[in-house]
Every structure is written in structure tokens, then in C-alpha cells.
Design a protein around this motif. Structure first.
Motif, PDB file in Angstrom:
ATOM      1  N   GLY A 184    -101.593  54.721  57.914  1.00 30.26           N
ATOM      2  CA  GLY A 184    -100.644  54.536  59.000  1.00 30.26           C
ATOM      3  C   GLY A 184     -99.360  55.327  58.894  1.00 30.26           C
ATOM      4  O   GLY A 184     -98.645  55.481  59.888  1.00 30.26           O
ATOM      5  N   PHE A 185     -99.020  55.864  57.708  1.00 32.04           N
ATOM      6  CA  PHE A 185     -97.715  56.497  57.522  1.00 32.04           C
ATOM      7  C   PHE A 185     -97.510  57.670  58.479  1.00 32.04           C
ATOM      8  O   PHE A 185     -96.546  57.715  59.247  1.00 32.04           O
ATOM      9  CB  PHE A 185     -97.566  56.969  56.070  1.00 32.04           C
ATOM     10  N   SER A 186     -98.412  58.648  58.420  1.00 29.06           N
ATOM     11  CA  SER A 186     -98.261  59.825  59.276  1.00 29.06           C
ATOM     12  C   SER A 186     -98.514  59.493  60.740  1.00 29.06           C
ATOM     13  O   SER A 186     -97.978  60.175  61.631  1.00 29.06           O
ATOM     14  CB  SER A 186     -99.200  60.935  58.811  1.00 29.06           C
ATOM     15  N   ALA A 187     -99.318  58.469  60.996  1.00 27.84           N
ATOM     16  CA  ALA A 187     -99.553  58.056  62.378  1.00 27.84           C
ATOM     17  C   ALA A 187     -98.245  57.615  63.034  1.00 27.84           C
ATOM     18  O   ALA A 187     -97.903  58.055  64.136  1.00 27.84           O
ATOM     19  CB  ALA A 187    -100.578  56.926  62.414  1.00 27.84           C
ATOM     20  N   GLN A 188     -97.519  56.749  62.354  1.00 24.17           N
ATOM     21  CA  GLN A 188     -96.247  56.281  62.903  1.00 24.17           C
ATOM     22  C   GLN A 188     -95.238  57.413  63.012  1.00 24.17           C
ATOM     23  O   GLN A 188     -94.524  57.542  64.008  1.00 24.17           O
ATOM     24  CB  GLN A 188     -95.685  55.150  62.036  1.00 24.17           C
ATOM     25  N   MET A 189     -95.197  58.251  61.976  1.00 26.81           N
ATOM     26  CA  MET A 189     -94.251  59.366  61.971  1.00 26.81           C
ATOM     27  C   MET A 189     -94.538  60.338  63.106  1.00 26.81           C
ATOM     28  O   MET A 189     -93.623  60.798  63.805  1.00 26.81           O
ATOM     29  CB  MET A 189     -94.313  60.076  60.616  1.00 26.81           C
ATOM     30  N   ALA A 190     -95.820  60.656  63.321  1.00 23.38           N
ATOM     31  CA  ALA A 190     -96.186  61.556  64.416  1.00 23.38           C
ATOM     32  C   ALA A 190     -95.774  60.959  65.759  1.00 23.38           C
ATOM     33  O   ALA A 190     -95.283  61.670  66.645  1.00 23.38           O
ATOM     34  CB  ALA A 190     -97.684  61.832  64.387  1.00 23.38           C
ATOM     35  N   THR A 208    -109.247  53.942  61.122  1.00 18.34           N
ATOM     36  CA  THR A 208    -109.087  54.749  62.328  1.00 18.34           C
ATOM     37  C   THR A 208    -108.369  53.991  63.443  1.00 18.34           C
ATOM     38  O   THR A 208    -107.328  54.441  63.956  1.00 18.34           O
ATOM     39  CB  THR A 208    -110.453  55.238  62.836  1.00 18.34           C
ATOM     40  N   LEU A 209    -108.893  52.857  63.852  1.00 21.33           N
ATOM     41  CA  LEU A 209    -108.299  52.138  64.986  1.00 21.33           C
ATOM     42  C   LEU A 209    -106.891  51.638  64.690  1.00 21.33           C
ATOM     43  O   LEU A 209    -106.002  51.763  65.548  1.00 21.33           O
ATOM     44  CB  LEU A 209    -109.222  50.994  65.419  1.00 21.33           C
ATOM     45  N   PRO A 210    -106.617  51.075  63.493  1.00 21.85           N
ATOM     46  CA  PRO A 210    -105.231  50.679  63.199  1.00 21.85           C
ATOM     47  C   PRO A 210    -104.260  51.850  63.244  1.00 21.85           C
ATOM     48  O   PRO A 210    -103.142  51.716  63.753  1.00 21.85           O
ATOM     49  CB  PRO A 210    -105.330  50.081  61.793  1.00 21.85           C
ATOM     50  N   ALA A 211    -104.667  53.012  62.721  1.00 26.66           N
ATOM     51  CA  ALA A 211    -103.775  54.176  62.736  1.00 26.66           C
ATOM     52  C   ALA A 211    -103.523  54.663  64.161  1.00 26.66           C
ATOM     53  O   ALA A 211    -102.387  55.012  64.518  1.00 26.66           O
ATOM     54  CB  ALA A 211    -104.362  55.300  61.895  1.00 26.66           C
ATOM     55  N   LEU A 212    -104.550  54.685  64.978  1.00 25.56           N
ATOM     56  CA  LEU A 212    -104.377  55.101  66.369  1.00 25.56           C
ATOM     57  C   LEU A 212    -103.459  54.146  67.121  1.00 25.56           C
ATOM     58  O   LEU A 212    -102.625  54.571  67.938  1.00 25.56           O
ATOM     59  CB  LEU A 212    -105.728  55.191  67.066  1.00 25.56           C
ATOM     60  N   GLU A 213    -103.614  52.853  66.861  1.00 24.84           N
ATOM     61  CA  GLU A 213    -102.746  51.869  67.513  1.00 24.84           C
ATOM     62  C   GLU A 213    -101.287  52.102  67.120  1.00 24.84           C
ATOM     63  O   GLU A 213    -100.386  52.053  67.970  1.00 24.84           O
ATOM     64  CB  GLU A 213    -103.201  50.454  67.127  1.00 24.84           C
ATOM     65  N   LEU A 214    -101.043  52.370  65.846  1.00 26.26           N
ATOM     66  CA  LEU A 214     -99.686  52.656  65.381  1.00 26.26           C
ATOM     67  C   LEU A 214     -99.128  53.901  66.062  1.00 26.26           C
ATOM     68  O   LEU A 214     -97.978  53.921  66.528  1.00 26.26           O
ATOM     69  CB  LEU A 214     -99.688  52.875  63.863  1.00 26.26           C
ATOM     70  N   TYR A 215     -99.929  54.948  66.086  1.00 23.19           N
ATOM     71  CA  TYR A 215     -99.478  56.210  66.684  1.00 23.19           C
ATOM     72  C   TYR A 215     -99.112  56.018  68.147  1.00 23.19           C
ATOM     73  O   TYR A 215     -98.021  56.430  68.596  1.00 23.19           O
ATOM     74  CB  TYR A 215    -100.583  57.252  66.536  1.00 23.19           C
ATOM     75  N   ARG A 216     -99.989  55.391  68.892  1.00 21.13           N
ATOM     76  CA  ARG A 216     -99.738  55.236  70.323  1.00 21.13           C
ATOM     77  C   ARG A 216     -98.599  54.270  70.604  1.00 21.13           C
ATOM     78  O   ARG A 216     -97.816  54.477  71.528  1.00 21.13           O
ATOM     79  CB  ARG A 216    -101.029  54.787  71.017  1.00 21.13           C
ATOM     80  N   ARG A 217     -98.474  53.224  69.782  1.00 19.74           N
ATOM     81  CA  ARG A 217     -97.396  52.251  69.996  1.00 19.74           C
ATOM     82  C   ARG A 217     -96.029  52.841  69.701  1.00 19.74           C
ATOM     83  O   ARG A 217     -95.042  52.529  70.374  1.00 19.74           O
ATOM     84  CB  ARG A 217     -97.647  51.012  69.134  1.00 19.74           C
ATOM     85  N   HIS A 218     -95.952  53.717  68.698  1.00 19.86           N
ATOM     86  CA  HIS A 218     -94.664  54.290  68.301  1.00 19.86           C
ATOM     87  C   HIS A 218     -94.364  55.619  68.987  1.00 19.86           C
ATOM     88  O   HIS A 218     -93.303  56.203  68.750  1.00 19.86           O
ATOM     89  CB  HIS A 218     -94.630  54.491  66.779  1.00 19.86           C
ATOM     90  N   PHE A 219     -95.272  56.068  69.841  1.00 16.71           N
ATOM     91  CA  PHE A 219     -95.081  57.396  70.428  1.00 16.71           C
ATOM     92  C   PHE A 219     -93.846  57.454  71.323  1.00 16.71           C
ATOM     93  O   PHE A 219     -93.619  56.594  72.168  1.00 16.71           O
ATOM     94  CB  PHE A 219     -96.306  57.811  71.236  1.00 16.71           C
TER      95      PHE A 219
END
Length: 341
Positions: A184-190, A208-219
Motif C-alpha cells: 500500500g505504500f506506493s499506492a497511497q503515495m501515487a 492487489t485490491l487493497p492497494a487499488l482501493e488505497l490508490y483510488r481513495r487517496h487520488f
């Protein structure tokens, strides 16, 4: 890049790309591996793949892409239109200034075709990482500062390069930067930086799904992207039948088995009964890392990959295929390209 929406996505709706680990096979040489990489890239360009990335790994006898920027330049020079880049450059192994200059040079040589994917892992074991970075080298905790410094060499408004230090070539060039991750680290950062994100589903499927959720939520929208853009790495091996594809996939399974045992070797020929080579514990460990692999006939792969795209809402897939025989590897990517039409 295609727009994100809430409609179910299908395989034909998204671009396909190639992630090449430049496999050195048993009985082969690094020269053979790099020649095969160029051949695959040329075929991928003809078959309509969107981009061709190579990955930085070190101290691995099965991978020829350790000097990643050099390989990118060679592949870009032997192709015409396909985007070429890193999947990725392991930034803590390098000075951000050096990477800015290298990719500034690549972009100057091949304008509009270079991608810069960045990872924070070492791409190797800790002893080799220390040899790469030196006694006072950076580590993963420095990654956000390194990314900021690197971006500053291309555009001072986007990053924080040291005062008075500039990258030539590099400054003023529009080189797409991607963040890569397997957690999740780079997902949130991206997401927070408004950058495109590529997740390593090919060896971390359960995240995969947890990282995508983090990325999209923090975008947060940026001058790079208005909406999130996620590209997922997937092991895909296609052959004329399920049985042949599973046979070919045994080379990939042996490669991970040897990594688990800390006995890395060149990529091994496929075997008929790979389960006989491993213990129950090792089989479970392989399932943990390779459980997301999509292996089979065109019909099987189309169904499984279609479900994966629908479940993840991926914007793009970047496919890797560690196949021992080069002709079989070419055929796998050719069959996959036909499925996406």
C-alpha cells in the motif's frame, strides 16, 4: 489514457503492455537473453502492445536487465513506435540526478516514447543492495524525498532538486513518471501525488485490491492526471491447450521455487510434474505468490483475464511471461494480443 468510469471493463477495452525480465535460460547467455528481448519488443510493437518495460534486478543469474537504462536504450533503438521504459528503476539504488540524466538522455534520443517507472525495493538481496548503495546509501524510507528530488530535475515546480543543481539532458522534458508497488505504500503515495500507479499483481496477488482501493481513495487530481490510472502486472502464459500452457508455466514455478530456497539459477526448462519437485510448504508459498497467474488456452485465458479486469477495473495490463523457449514466449504474447481485439 482512457477515462475511468464505473462501467465494467472488458479485456478489449484496455491497453496491453509487456514487462520483460530478459530471462537468461539454462544453456543460454545474457547476450542471447538481450537479443530475445529485442525480438520480443519488435513483435510486441507489430502486435499492438502499448509499452515495453524492463525491470531492474541484481545478483540474479536468470535476469539480464540489471543495467536497466542501457537495455531500455537498446530496445528503443531497435523499435519505432512502442513506448519503452522501466518497470522499474529501484530508486534507492541510485542518485536521483543520475536517473534524471539517464532518462533525460533516453527521452532526447527517443522523444515521446520513454516511461520512468520507479520502485522502492532493492530488486535484490540485502547484501547486494549494500554493494549497490555503498555504506551511506539510501533506503526505502528515503523514497518520497528521492522522488521529489528526481521530479525537481525535470520540473522545479513539481519537485525539490538541490539549489543550483540541474540535469542536462533532463530539465524541461516531459517524461511520464509512474510509481510501482507491491503493497500500500506506493499506492497511497501515487494517489496523493496524482501520478499513474502500477501494481505488481504478478507476485503479490493478494494485495492487489487493497492497494487499488488505497490508490483510488487517496487520488488527488494533478497536472499529470485528472483521474486515477492503474496498470496491473500479471503473469500470463497462453498456449494452444491448457495442458501445454501449464507445462510451459512450470519454468516460472521452478524460478520461484529456487528463490524460496535461496538457490537462484538460470530459467529452467519446463517439466511434466512440477509438484513432485516441491514440498507441501513450498507449494503453499508458490500459491501465495503465483496464485494470480493466468495460464491456459486462449479460451481459458480470455475468461480468467476478463474476470480479473472486471474485478479490478484496471486501466491497463502489463504482462510478463517467464517461458523457457523463446518461440513459445513469442507465441504466448501473439495469442494474447489476438484475445484483446
Amino acid at each position: 489514457m482512457p477515462e475511468n468510469n464505473n462501467l465494467p471493463k472488458q479485456l478489449k477495452d484496455i491497453p496491453l503492455s509487456v514487462l520483460d525480465l530478459a530471462p537468461i535460460i539454462e544453456g543460454g547467455t545474457p547476450s542471447d537473453a538481450l537479443e530475445n528481448s529485442v525480438d520480443l519488443a519488435q513483435h510486441a510493437e507489430k502486435w499492438g502492445y502499448n509499452r515495453y518495460w524492463v525491470a531492474e534486478h541484481h545478483n540474479m543469474p536468470s535476469i539480464a536487465s540489471s543495467a536497466t537504462s542501457v537495455v531500455i536504450g537498446h530496445v528503443a533503438g531497435e523499435t519505432s513506435t512502442i513506448r519503452v521504459g522501466s518497470g522499474g528503476i529501484m530508486l534507492p539504488n541510485h542518485s536521483p540526478l543520475i536517473i534524471a540524466e539517464q532518462f533525460g538522455t533516453l527521452e532526447s534520443l527517443y522523444p515521446g516514447r520513454i516511461d520512468l517507472g520507479l520502485g522502492r525495493a532493492p530488486g535484490t538481496d540485502q547484501r547486494t543492495a549494500q554493494a549497490l548503495r555503498g555504506r551511506f546509501g539510501r533506503n526505502a524510507e528515503d523514497f518520497p524525498d528521492q522522488v521529489a528530488e528526481l521530479r525537481g530535475y525535470f520540473d522545479p515546480d513539481l519537485g525539490t532538486a538541490p539549489r543550483g543543481v540541474r540535469a542536462f539532458p533532463g530539465e524541461g522534458l516531459d517524461i511520464p513518471i509512474w510509481l510501482l508497488g507491491s503493497s500500500g505504500f506506493s499506492a497511497q503515495m501515487a494517489g496523493e501525488l496524482g501520478l499513474p500507479f502500477s501494481f505488481a499483481s504478478h507476485f503479490s496477488p493478494n494485495n492487489t485490491l487493497p492497494a487499488l482501493e488505497l490508490y483510488r481513495r487517496h487520488f488527488k487530481p494533478s497536472n499529470i492526471l485528472d483521474e486515477p490510472y492503474a496498470m496491473l502486472g500479471v503473469n500470463v502464459i497462453v498456449a494452444e491447450s491448457d495442458e501445454k500452457a501449464e507445462f510451459l508455466a512450470s519454468s516460472l514455478q521452478q524460478a520461484f521455487l529456487n528463490l524460496i530456497r535461496n538457490t537462484p539459477t538460470k530459467l529452467q526448462p519446463p517439466v511434466e510434474n512440477v509438484d513432485s519437485l516441491m514440498s507441501a510448504y513450498e507449494k503453499a508459498a508458490l500459491e501465495q505468490q503465483l496464485g494470480g497467474a493466468v495460464v491456459g488456452s486462449p479460451e481459458t485465458v480470455k475468461e480468467k483475464l476478463g474476470k480479473f479486469v472486471a474485478d479490478t477495473k484496471a486501466d491497463e495490463l502489463i504482462v510478463t511471461a517467464q517461458i523457457y523457449n523463446h518461440d513459445d514466449r513469442l507465441r504466448s504474447f501473439e495469442l494474447l494480443s489476438e484475445l484483446a481485439k
